[in-house]
Every structure is written in C-alpha cells, then in structure tokens.
Design an enzyme around this catalytic site. Structure first.
Site, mmCIF file in Angstrom:
data_model
loop_
_atom_site.group_PDB
_atom_site.id
_atom_site.type_symbol
_atom_site.label_atom_id
_atom_site.label_comp_id
_atom_site.label_asym_id
_atom_site.label_seq_id
_atom_site.Cartn_x
_atom_site.Cartn_y
_atom_site.Cartn_z
ATOM 1 N N ASP A 461 11.604 -0.009 53.369
ATOM 2 C CA ASP A 461 12.633 -0.606 54.217
ATOM 3 C C ASP A 461 13.593 -1.334 53.285
ATOM 4 O OD1 ASP A 461 14.215 -2.180 55.814
ATOM 5 O OD2 ASP A 461 12.592 -2.748 57.189
ATOM 6 N N SER A 542 32.644 5.917 52.200
ATOM 7 C CA SER A 542 33.003 6.697 53.391
ATOM 8 C C SER A 542 34.516 6.844 53.443
ATOM 9 C CB SER A 542 32.525 5.970 54.643
ATOM 10 O OG SER A 542 33.139 6.534 55.789
ATOM 11 N N TYR A 555 30.331 -0.476 60.588
ATOM 12 C CA TYR A 555 30.119 0.577 59.590
ATOM 13 C C TYR A 555 31.226 0.554 58.535
ATOM 14 C CZ TYR A 555 29.367 5.249 57.667
ATOM 15 O OH TYR A 555 29.142 6.310 56.821
ATOM 16 N N LYS A 559 30.979 -0.408 54.552
ATOM 17 C CA LYS A 559 31.324 0.570 53.518
ATOM 18 C C LYS A 559 32.455 0.030 52.630
ATOM 19 C CE LYS A 559 28.419 3.953 54.285
ATOM 20 N NZ LYS A 559 27.356 4.224 53.299
#
Ligand code: ZN
Length: 658
Positions: A461, A542, A555, A559
């Site tokens: 994890d 991304s 997100y 990124k």
C-alpha cells in the site's frame, strides 16, 4: 539417497537415447549430485549412416544443457571411431580438441560436445554417468582423502588422482582404466572432482551411481560427519539495513567494472557458518570441485572490504598466471560470494539467474566444508589447479552468451502499480531489457504474475511509509540495490465537479497519487545515489497537467503536483547523478479502468465509433500501455542519459498541449 528409477516412467522413453534422457534427468534433479550445468552423461549407440553403414556413435551431453532439463537435442552425436583414435594421441590442444569434436559429429546443428567426451568414449560400457556428488567431494577434499576413498570403495572403483579436465584427464583415465579395471569395477573416483559410474543399461549405470555415492554418505555418517544442524531460522532483519547492502553492491559493481546484482540470503545456517572461529581458514581453501570456480571464484569475500578482496585477487592472479600454460587476461576481480555477519550469504552475478546459481553452489559448498571439517579438515586443491580451471577458455566459454548482453543487465528497477495496465507493461519492457524488476501493487496478483528469478512482486500500500520501506528492503535483499524507479501507481476517481468534491475524496487521491511519490523519492534517494550507472526516476504524469478537463480536480492537481515535485527532485538529485523525468500519457485505453462499456459510452458522447474515439489525436494513432512502457524504459536508458527535469507527452499529439 534412494534410486528414483521408476520402470513405468522409464518405459515412456523406449529407446537407448530416451533412457539416457530419463536417467540424466534423475541425476540432474538431485542437487547433491549435480548443480547447474555440472556433471555429464553419455550413451553409445550403433546407427546406420547415410551410406547404409553401421557406425558407433557417442551421444554425450552438449555444453549449455543442464542434466535436470536435458532432452534428446541436448546430446551431441560424435563418431566413436574418431574419439578412440584421438585418445591415442600424446597430446591435443584445447582448440584442436574442440575442433575435432565438432567436426566429427553426425548432426551439424548439435550442441558442442562436453569437454569430457573423449573420457566417455574410452569407457567401454554403453552408459556412462558423471556427477560431482557432494558426499564424494567431501571425502576427497580432506588431507587423507585418498586413503579414505580406498577404504570406502576397495576395488569397486578405479581412483584417478586430480588432473585438469579435458584431454589430459581422458588420457590419464584411459591409462589407469586399462591397468586397473577388474570384474568388480563399478565406477571411477576422480580425486577433488567427482565420480563416474558405468554399465550396459541406463538403469544399472544410474543405480551404481546411487550405490557408490551412498557408500561415501555411509562413511561420513559412521564418522559422525554427516548430520549438520539445519536451523531454518533467519537472521533477525536489521531495521534500515538498506544502505550498507546497497553500498556493498555499489563497491562490488565498481570492482567488477559493471553493474552487478547481489542476492542476500539471511538463513541462520550461514550466520552460524560465518560466526565459526575457524571461518577465515575453512572458507579460504577453495571450491568443492574445480568447475565451481567460474561461478563462485576461488574464495568468498569475508566481511565487506571490497578493495581488500580486489587486492588479494590481483595477487592471486599475478602468482598463478605466471605459471599458466596459456597467456591469460585477468577477469574482473570482484567477489561472487560474500560472507558478512550483518547479512548472511550474498551471491553476486550479472543476472538474477546467475545469483541463484551462485547461491545454490555455495550452499552446497558450505555443507561440503562443514562435513569435511567434521571428518578431519577441508582441504581443496592447490591454488594453481583452481586457477587453471578458472582461466581455462573452455570453462569461460560456458559463461558466454551469444550476442550483446541486454542494456539493463545487472540493474534493478522498481515499478509501482505494477499489477496491470501501464505498470505491468513497464515491468515487461524493463525485464525485456535485462533488468531485475521489483513490482509493487496493492493487488495481490502482483506476486504471481511472473515466476522468474529476475522478478519480485510485492503487495504494497503505497500510502503507508512502512510498507514502502519494507518493499525497498525486500527488493534489496533480492537484488542488492535500486537503479530505476518508475512511479506509476495512481487512482482515477469517477468524474466529480469541485462543488461536489468532498475533502476525504480529495485527500485520498492526494495520498496515493502525490504523497506516495514524495515518500518514494525520499526513501529511495539514498539507494539511487549508489546506482552504478546513475539513478533514474520516471514519474507517470498525465495529459491533464498541461490540458486539464472538468470533473477531475483532485486527479489533475495531484498529477500537476508530482510534475512539479519531479522538477524539484531533478534539481536536488542531479548532483547525485540521479535523473528525474516525467511522462504525460493520454488516452491509454488498454487498462483495467477502460472496459468495453465505458469506452462505448464515451465514444457515443463524442458521436464517434470506439475506434475513432481511441484515435482521437493529431496523429490518429492508438496509444497502448506497451507504447508508454517502452518510452519509460528508453528514458531510463542511454538515449536519455543527458536529460533530466523533462516532461514528455505520449498522446499522439494533442492540440491543447501543443
Ligand atoms: Zn566433472
């Protein structure tokens, strides 16, 4: 040791060569008899040649084949008549011998016959088996080994004093054999080397081997020199022992002149061995049988002073090369076996497979040394004999693989989010380039997705610092260091506008997509700093960084965050020769999150077919996980050796990014 011959199994191999395959595998399957390419076997078969004439052919193990897995094509067919004529010569150089063996085969595509082919030929029996049985080399590697062997075997074997393998050994055996063989002879013991058995059937020859080896086992047992304490416990894993192991690998790689892997085994057995009062004497005698030297070197490194080891190796080379038959060039002076009480047994090699081979061989060497010490004292061959085998071109040829070695041989990569999609593809691309790879994922399949020695899958994890440290530690014990770090793990939550975004959802994305990267950079930095060819980090960014869209705030911010983090890491770590670069992929649809259904509905919302939607970019090309992974691997390679702090899109061209 029991005979494993099974008539039913054997009946599946119904011809002479088939039975040779069967019993060779039985021998090869027992590591106390044969280890990694050691030992060899043969069978003599009369066949009709293309002219219709009968010809007697020796099918002998070809080099490059292991007895454990050998099959028919692993045996080289050599004409017996010629081998017997060669055996009559007074001398034959190595290169002439290899040439004669290769040019007198009946199959051009067969492997190079074993260097012991002539020896096999001069034994008249149909089947000949040769092993380096632990029990036999234990007895022969003691000061009174010869007397002991005579006592054990009486006239059931012909005893051959040590002689270097190859033509001279074949000649010596031929001579002794002619003189000393009687009706009672079942085999031949080669002092400090191994044992032969022979018979007219595969079964009898194999079972004679077992019987003969058992006589040595029995002897050792009756002298209370067989049973060793076999504690299975492991050394208590030292916390934060990362650095010294990685330092050790860095020092060894420097000495070797190239990146090396170091596999560490902390079994209590080795710890006890290393802690013996007489360890500095017993481990410095030499290998159990000469051909181990090409894997383990003559002696291990005791402790961790690599410079000292290198100096000693150079002295060894100078001393014995002076008396060497051929002109030789020094091999790299780095150790292959390390005995350090902090770690246990460490095995060194260019590939993970090599480190496993070294570990297996040294594990048996420890048993041989301990038993010989119980019997009397372990006494290996003189240094010159070992040196001559180490520098024998026919032995070194065994280590050479055809072609150029893969660019990442000896190096270690760690990939997060490795169980699927881009992460898994990165593992494949790095493995394909010869790296040893540690794959981390929260998904358990990461552990079993590849079963090969150069891959280690660990459930991890990445949001938990302790998990990260444990994973790094495991990777270190398996491979010795860290050269490349691919930070790919991330989650892609369902679309959600800022007004509806909860702080928990935001934080979860930040934790996995950004905080984990920070932890990895911090924890891996001291290891990457020791990478022999410089450390390399690739961050998975991304397209959303330069061209965000609505509904993906967490997100995109995460990124963007790691992109900035990578730039700062490039600045901070550059002086330590660590390169940090970021890739911005877009529209990679062959990953777990993009099911056919999701793709279809997205395509429909754009009024496109799925195929059109997949190629919705300037180049009208589809971006696959494999494409991204190949770029990741290349960014770790020499092509990008002078690039750091860079961001590279892999998106087929996007007008908003350009
Ligand atoms: Zn041998």
């Amino acid at each position: 040791m029991k005979s494993l011959w099974n008539d039913k199994e054997a009946s599946e191999f119904n011809d002479d060569l088939g039975l040779r395959v069967y019993s060779s595998r039985l021998l090869g399957g027992d590591p106390t008899l044969v280890l990694h390419g050691g030992g060899n076997t043969s069978v003599k078969i009369t066949e009709k040649n293309i002219l219709g004439e009968d010809e007697n052919i020796l099918y002998v193990k070809g080099s490059g084949w292991d007895l454990e897995t050998i099959d028919r094509p692993g045996f080289a067919p050599v004409r017996m008549a010629h081998l017997l004529k060669l055996a009559e010569l007074d001398s034959l150089s190595d290169s002439d011998m290899v040439n004669e063996l290769k040019t007198h085969m009946t199959l051009a595509s067969a492997p190079t016959p074993s260097v012991e082919a002539i020896l096999h030929a001069i034994i008249p029996d149909k089947y000949v088996d040769h092993t380096h049985a632990d029990a036999v080399v234990t007895v022969t590697n003691t000061p009174d080994g010869l007397e002991r062997i005579k006592e054990i075997y009486g006239d059931s074997v012909v005893i051959i004093p040590y002689c270097m393998p190859g033509f001279d050994l074949a000649r010596l055996c031929a001579e002794r054999f002619k003189k000393e063989r009687t009706d009672k002879t079942l085999g031949m013991v080669l002092m400090n080397h191994g044992i032969f058995s022979f018979a007219d059937s595969a079964k009898e020859s194999y079972e004679r081997m077992i019987r003969l080896v058992n006589l040595s086992v029995k002897y050792l047992k009756s002298h209370k020199a067989w049973t060793l304490l076999s504690a299975t416990a492991h050394l208590r894993e030292e916390r934060r022992s990362n650095k010294p192991l990685a330092q050790l690998r860095a020092d060894i790689s420097t000495a070797a002149g190239q990146a090396m892997l170091v596999k560490t085994n902390p079994a209590f057995k080795y710890y006890e061995y290393i802690k013996r009062d007489d360890i500095s004497t017993i481990c410095m005698q030499g290998p159990a049988t000469p051909d181990h030297v090409i894997r383990t070197k003559r002696v291990p490194m005791l402790g961790h002073d690599v410079d000292d080891y290198v100096d000693a190796y150079k002295r060894y080379f100078d001393k014995y090369s002076a008396k060497s038959k051929n002109e030789v060039v020094m091999l790299d002076p780095a150790p292959r076996v390390v005995l350090d009480e902090r770690f246990g047994l460490s095995s060194v090699g260019r590939t993970a497979k090599d480190t496993c081979i070294v570990e297996d061989i040294y594990d048996h060497t420890v048993d041989v040394i301990l038993r010989a010490s119980k019997l009397d004292r372990f006494q290996a061959l003189p240094g010159q004999d070992i040196f001559d085998v180490e520098y024998w071109e026919l032995e070194q040829a065994k280590l050479k693989k055809p072609g150029k070695s893969p660019i990442f041989n000896g190096e270690i990569a760690l990939v997060t989010g490795a169980a699927s999609g881009i992460g898994r593809a990165c593992v494949e691309s790095l493995l394909a380039r010869g790296a040893a790879v540690v794959g981390l994922d929260i998904n358990q399949t990461v552990e079993t997705m590849f079963t090969r020695p150069d891959y280690l899958g660990i459930v991890c994890d990445v949001s938990i610092k302790q998990h990260i440290n444990q994973a790094l530690e495991k990777g270190l014990r398996q491979f010795g260091g860290l050269d490349m770090l691919v930070l790919n793990a991330g989650i892609f939550p369902a679309s959600c506008e800022i007004k509806d975004l909860s702080l928990e959802a935001w934080r979860e994305v930040m934790q996995i997509n950004m905080d984990a990267c920070l932890l990895f950079l911090a924890e891996a930095h001291p290891l990457l700093k020791l990478a022999p060819n410089g450390g390399r980090i690739v961050m998975m960014g991304s397209k959303n960084v330069p061209a965000p869209g609505p509904g993906a705030a967490a997100y995109s911010v995460a990124k963007a965050g790691i992109t900035q983090l990578a730039r700062i890491a490039a600045l901070e770590m550059g002086p330590d020769n660590i390169r940090v670069n970021t890739l911005h992929p877009d529209a990679v649809f062959d990953t777990a999150i993009w099911t056919e259904e999701v793709l279809k509905s997205r395509a429909e919302s754009y009024g496109m077919t799925v195929e059109e939607y997949k190629r919705k970019n300037i180049l009208k090309t589809e971006i696959r996980s494999h494409d991204v992974a190949e770029l990741v691997a290349e960014m770790c390679g020499p092509l990008f050796a002078k690039t750091t702090g860079a961001q590279l899109p892999i998106d087929g061209g996007n007008d908003r990014v350009i």
